[in-house]
Design an enzyme around this catalytic site. Sequence first.
Site: not given
Length: 465
Positions: A21, A31, A44, A50, A54, A81, A296, A455
């Site tokens: 996130a 951007r 961090e 990044s 999972c 960046r 999270d 169904r």
Amino acid sequence: MDMNGATGGRERLVVIGGDAAGMSAASQARRLRGPDELEIVAFERGHFSSYSACGIPYWVGGEVDDRDRLIARTPEEHRARHIDLRMRTEVTEIDVTGRRVRARDVDSGAESWTAYDKLVIATGARPVRPDLPGADAPGVHGVQTLDDGQALLDTLARARGRRAVVVGAGYIGVEMAEALINRGYEVTVVNRGREPMSTLDPDMGRLVHDAMEGLGITMVNDTEVTEVRTGEDGRVSAVVAGDAVHPADVVVLGIGVTPETSLARAAGLPLGGHGGLLTDRAMRVRGHTDIWAGGDCVEVLDLVSGQSRHIALGTHANKHGQVIGTNAGGGYATFPGVVGTAVSKVCDLEIARTGLREKDARRVGLEFVAVTIESTSRAGYYPDASPMTVKMLAERRTGKLLGVQIVGREGAGKRVDVAAVALTAGMTVEQMTGLDLGYAPPFSPVWDPVLVAARKAARAVEQAD
């Protein structure tokens, strides 16, 4: 101390948390606004940025052979960046009134304050540790970050024996149990629920139970852990559960996670009933124009029940980051909510769910019908067609789809996506029976299993009325 605002008339965006996130938000904001307009500083506390949490069970189990394959973007790539990502730096305080954060260098202990114009809180979640004797002993591991995964692998490398106990049988517990089996360990799973995978109804969880035992995993259900015992060296030696003592050279906690919101709580920011930060649809923390939160550490709207939930999944975290980064960068975006879709596996058994379980529907006062069908992943005559069980819940009078659970072999898990779309669209089970899904014998029976369940659910709704 970095107490001044960004220089040259620039705004400063501060991000707490360098994973999905947080760095998605930072990247999206970059951007939209260049470094001459917006300075971005991210903190961090771990060694990695990044990455795919999972994927950790598959790295531990050996299916992923290189830790770095789980890393989507390195700190160096973020810095290229023009994002000032400061690793091994933990934010210890948020001063909302002064619009600043205090950060500590994990290795040196040095502290400093950094001012912000805009703040993103992406502190993630932490593994639940039971309040039991020995729960913090060496050899007992939660698995939430790459650092956690590395610590577990280090323990496995030096463990004297090959006995593992997994506490809890949710997604993390089930996946870690299989990973340890793949590592050649003798695995016992202690679960306080009736069946593994409490995100499923017990009748569907039983199918998972059988598959786990088929792998050689010893399942101990309906049992609480009361003690973690240690040996003379202080390391874990056994887990006491009920009347039994289970020897252990390593213990993995798969009880689940809880939002890491201690910073937010201390700062007086609003938290929900699950302990997560409360935000609006733009992911702004309620009552705070220039503070956003995602991943999270937040609670999200369940579109089916209408209530807030805490769901720790990378899919949501990345979407939150995109929304936050767009808004922090001067654009406009919203996060509508979730329907609770998740998929996992045990060996070749695929496990999927979306929407509400029976107890969820009862909790919010919904009357419903529930049906279960057996089908196959392909046309029955086509080679390698495998069995599949689909359970579907629909609202009693309206026939509105409420939830779907699927357990089966190859081709079962991702079929839940059809149900997830139907839930998001507010479809009835009768409407679902007319869906124009792809068909050919290698991919599906003439009636896809999800439509067979729809169904049957439509008939049950009609009969209930």
